[in-house]
Enzyme design. Structure first.
Site, PDB file in Angstrom:
ATOM      1  N   HIS A  73       0.838  -1.189   0.000  1.00 49.27           N
ATOM      2  CA  HIS A  73       0.000   0.000   0.000  1.00 49.27           C
ATOM      3  C   HIS A  73       0.878   1.246   0.000  1.00 49.27           C
ATOM      4  CE1 HIS A  73      -2.963  -2.983   0.869  1.00 49.27           C
ATOM      5  NE2 HIS A  73      -3.922  -2.099   0.902  1.00 49.27           N
ATOM      6  N   ASP A 128     -11.801   1.195   4.200  1.00 45.70           N
ATOM      7  CA  ASP A 128     -12.978   1.552   3.410  1.00 45.70           C
ATOM      8  C   ASP A 128     -14.210   1.735   4.267  1.00 45.70           C
ATOM      9  OD1 ASP A 128     -12.428   1.552   0.361  1.00 45.70           O
ATOM     10  OD2 ASP A 128     -11.275  -0.122   1.122  1.00 45.70           O
TER      11      ASP A 128
END
Length: 900
Positions: A146, A565
């Site tokens: 990431h 998320d």
């Protein structure tokens, strides 16, 4: 506006910390200043010092903002870029100083493992109970690619070198070490902080593997040695702590992760593991010079020595060395076989490669057994048993690689395969029940859908190539190479059945009575709605016999829950609460099927992405959710901070294991706090309503976000291979959680880590007494509030106001910022009311001191970033403008430490 509530000097820590921190910063700062003067001249140093002293004075006295502003405004573009580079570098040095002081002062976090055992001993937990838990346990940090690590590997190498020298100078002021420090700082100052080109996936693979070389290959086996000192019998434990990786297997939104990239990743893993073993065996051969006539050897050892083919007269009476020569030769052939190139130091002996790590481990065990039998228990510890543990932990694959893909991709691929086989012309048109019926039927018989004569979409061919490569890799490197297939955006049962069907095409799922699998779908529940439905989704899946029996063949039920998320979807508080409630519901599901639950926590570095203290996060998990089993992602800058040097890796790994033990066995973590659930549920709903009203429902918010944050400039940084948006569209929903959080961190608003909590408190302030009780008695709520308090302390709305002025529509900018500012005030008031503090971090004086020390060096970067962004967006294409923006992003991220 918010400065009065920031950590102040009144909340000073002990004199020892303050003194040690200032001394370390002064040592590095003075040396760095001398380097700048020597390399670039006194005028540049005077300019940098002028900005620094003005900023320090402003932060200490709360006055002098005009002087700081004047000095920043007077800089030429070239001067501004050099000032930014110096502050960005100095913030790296300040982080080194902080880490050094924490290590020196033996911060309580430094021995979480020892604390855990001491706590369990006080609670009269039997050692056998601890051993039984670890015997069936599985703890796996999983490194991801990431893109939140803005530092180049070259910079990380310099950081480690400077940190080592600081520790040596603290022990003894040595002239040679001072000269070495100046030399390292000169290299640091002349090392590019920014990558000149965008990272490719192979670069991310290399960065991830480097962490094994820097620490993990040695520190994970060493942890088992430490366990043996805490609980007798730990040496016989199976290797419950192993590493995982997504780098090279995570295809979700990254078109550059292909079958070839996966092969590259696995080959690189094997090269690192086998190279480590070759060096270790070579060193053992140099050290184990025991003579047969003096030491003796077991029959098995003699056979292994003869089998080696080593007939050197110099080693005729040294069976251990001869046996190790044979092992080394076989290992070298294994290297050639799995890596595709000769070993770095090839053997002259002829040998066959090892068929498996177990074969290699068996030969090492023969040597160890002989040493113990003939020389005694002194050999039960040392480099040989440590190497055997390493082989057990890392095999030939180094780290288990997960595959990951978005459920929407699988849906299209399965539709293409079904149509090509004539099984269903329009799968996408089916409703959910029809899809499940069709897929379940396909999973009961061995017929394959793929045909070499059919024509498929490019996406279908690419996905099939990846899964085929995974099947070949398992045969080549071993069954632990790839075990889990994470399904992003899981929302329905068919999302998981589709994955089973794709695995079946390549022999990774086998129909039968019962069916079985060697790679298992792992649902990732990410949005608030999906988290709320997670238990129901799993119950529906497990009601399908073929799916239930396949999952049972693994022996436990693994489910991933996404922090990033869900927070972007519904606010930090709502995400945290829904993750907690989903976890409790999934515990019930696992009990119903009779399988242990293994949760995979998709946490990021920042609070807005699930960050914060990993130890406290474990203690705040619902009762029964850990049970000795957990996987957790280690992302971006957090992975480097934890594992880029041995001491931090040791502390991080021991903290993780200690947290798992306490969460699984500690009596303090077994209390039932269900009586507080109605209040927190109401607050979570109120928080989500306030958050979504701004982020998703306000028609002007999207323009505000793209203009009042550096999100566009962050997308241009060369920090990752993956696009910033999943679909390429300009929307909050399509934007990945990382640039979303990263952008708010850069402007110091930190919005994803707190927004909505103030409104939630306002709607429930009559329950203040209960909230205070929750803070005192409920680890979950205490960790939630502590993380939020840290975020607020790092924030600065006066700085965020400057970014809001970048919005072209000033009325829009003022309106949206006013909403944010009002919620900021409400949230700080709420946190202080619940904690009964007068200022943030009043009860965490060390963290307050660290944040306070960094602030004068971060703020000038924010001021310069705003002006450089203004010039860039006005059309100034001078390369120095773009470089300056990216350097400020780098420096602010370094100063905040967990910015993405």
């Amino acid at each position: 506006m918010a400065a009065a509530r920031r950590p102040s000097a009144k909340a000073a820590p002990t004199q020892s910390l303050e003194h040690d921190l200032r001394a370390s910063i002064r040592l590095l700062g003075d040396a760095f200043g001398a380097v700048i003067e020597a390399q670039d001249g006194k005028p540049l140093l005077d300019t940098i010092e002028g900005v620094r002293t003005a900023s320090v004075a402003f932060h200490r006295a709360g006055a002098g903002a005009e002087l700081l502003e004047a000095r920043l405004s007077a800089l030429s573009l070239a001067e501004a870029v050099r000032v930014v580079a110096s502050f960005a570098t100095f913030l790296q040095l300040q982080n080194i100083a902080e880490d050094h002081v924490q290590q020196k002062r033996l911060d309580p976090d430094a021995d979480r493992l020892g604390q855990a055992f001491e706590s369990l001993r006080r609670e009269k937990t039997a050692p056998k109970k601890i051993l039984d838990l670890l015997k069936q346990g599985r703890i796996a940090p999983v490194i991801t690619a990431h893109p939140t690590e803005v530092r180049r590997k070259s910079v990380l190498d310099r950081v480690n070198a400077v940190a080592d020298l600081l520790a040596r100078l603290d022990r003894k002021d040595d002239a040679l070490d001072r000269a070495a420090l100046m030399r390292e700082l000169t290299i640091f100052w002349r090392t590019r902080l920014l990558r000149p080109v965008r990272l490719h996936v192979v670069d991310e693979i290399e960065n991830a593997v480097s962490l094994f070389n820097l620490s993990l290959l040695r520190e994970i086996p060493a942890l088992y040695d430490r366990l043996e000192t805490l609980v007798p019998g730990a040496a016989e434990l199976p290797s419950f702590l192993r590493m995982g990786s997504w780098v090279g297997g995570d295809r979700d939104g990254n078109p550059y992760v292909t079958a070839n990239i996966m092969r590259t990743a696995l080959q690189r893993h094997a090269r690192e593991a086998l190279g480590f073993y070759l060096n270790a065996v070579h060193e053992l051969g140099a050290n184990l010079s025991l003579a047969q006539s003096l030491a003796g050897a077991t029959t098995n050892l003699d056979r292994l020595a003869v089998k080696s083919g080593d007939v050197s007269e110099h080693r005729a009476d040294e069976p251990y060395r001869r046996a190790l020569s044979g092992i080394y030769a076989r290992l070298g052939e294994t290297y050639q076989s799995l890596v595709g190139q000769p070993a770095p130091r090839p053997s002259r002996l002829e040998a066959a490669p090892y068929a498996s790590p177990a074969e290699f481990r068996r030969d090492l065990q023969i040597i160890l057994d002989s040493l113990i039998a003939k020389q005694g228990d002194v050999f039960r510890t040392g480099p040989l048993p440590t190497l055997i543990r390493a082989v057990d932990c890392f095999g030939f694959h180094l780290a288990t690689l997960d595959m990951r893909q978005n459920s929407n991709v699988h849906e299209r691929v399965v539709a293409d395969l079904l149509a090509g086989a004539g099984a269903c012309e329009d799968y996408l048109a089916l409703d959910e029940q029809a899809r499940c019926d069709l897929l379940a039927e396909e999973l009961t018989h061995p017929r394959l859908l793929r045909s070499p004569f059919a024509t498929y979409r490019d996406e279908t061919r690419s996905e099939c190539e990846v899964i085929a490569a995974a099947a070949r890799a398992r045969r080549k490197y071993g069954p632990d190479t790839i075990v889990a297939y994470v399904i992003s955006n899981t929302g329905t049962v068919s999302d998981l059945l589709e994955t089973f069907l794709l695995l079946k095409e390549f022999g990774l799922f086998t129909p039968g009575d019962p069916p079985s699998a060697s790679v298992f779908p792992v649902p990732l529940f990410e949005t608030v709605a999906d988290l709320r439905a997670a238990a129901a989704t799993m119950r529906k899946l497990l009601a399908i016999p073929v799916a239930r029996e396949a999952l049972k063949s693994r022996g436990f039920l693994e489910i991933m829950i996404g922090y990033s998320d869900s927070s972007k979807d519904g606010s930090y508080l709502t995400s945290t609460w829904e993750l907690h409630e989903a976890t409790k519901a999934l515990i019930d599901v696992s009990k119903e099927i009779g399988l242990p639950l293994q949760l995979f926590h998709g946490r990021g570095g920042t609070v807005g992405r699930g960050g914060g203290s990993a130890f406290q996060a474990l203690l705040s998990q619902p009762k029964g959710s850990v049970g000795g089993r957990i996987r957790v992602t280690e992302q971006g800058e957090v992975a480097a901070n934890k594992y880029a040097n041995p001491s931090s890796a040791r502390q991080s790994l021991e903290s993780l294991v200690g947290g798992v033990l306490m969460a699984s066995l500690g009596k303090a973590n077994g209390a039932d706090h269900g009586a507080h659930a109605p209040l927190l549920s109401r607050m979570a709903n109120a928080s989500m309503a306030a958050y979504r009203a701004l982020v998703y429902e306000d028609p002007g918010f999207l323009d505000f976000f793209y203009e009042a944050t550096p999100v566009r400039e962050i997308a241009e940084l060369n920090i990752g291979s993956r696009p910033a948006s999943r679909t390429g569209e300009r929307s909050i929903k399509a934007l990945r959680a990382i640039p979303w959080v990263f952008s708010w961190s850069q402007v110091r608003a930190m919005l994803p880590g707190w927004f909505g909590f103030g409104s939630a408190f306002e709607a429930n302030k009559a329950d203040l007494s209960e909230l205070r009780d929750m803070l005192q008695g409920w680890p979950f709520f205490r960790a939630t509030l502590a993380n939020m308090e840290m975020v607020l302390a790092k924030g600065d709305l006066d700085i965020a106001r400057r970014y809001a002025n970048l919005v072209a529509d000033r009325a829009l900018g003022d309106r949206i910022f006013a909403i944010i500012a009002a919620e900021w005030r409400r949230t700080i008031d709420a946190v202080l009311a619940i904690s009964e503090e007068t200022e943030l971090l009043q009860n965490n004086v060390e963290l307050a001191a660290f944040i306070r020390a960094r602030a004068p060096y971060i703020e000038p970067l924010n001021h310069l970033q705003v002006e450089l962004i203004r010039r860039h967006r006005a059309g100034d294409r001078n390369p120095l403008v773009r470089e300056g923006i990216h350097l400020t992003i780098n420096g602010i991220a370094a100063g905040l430490r967990n910015s993405g």
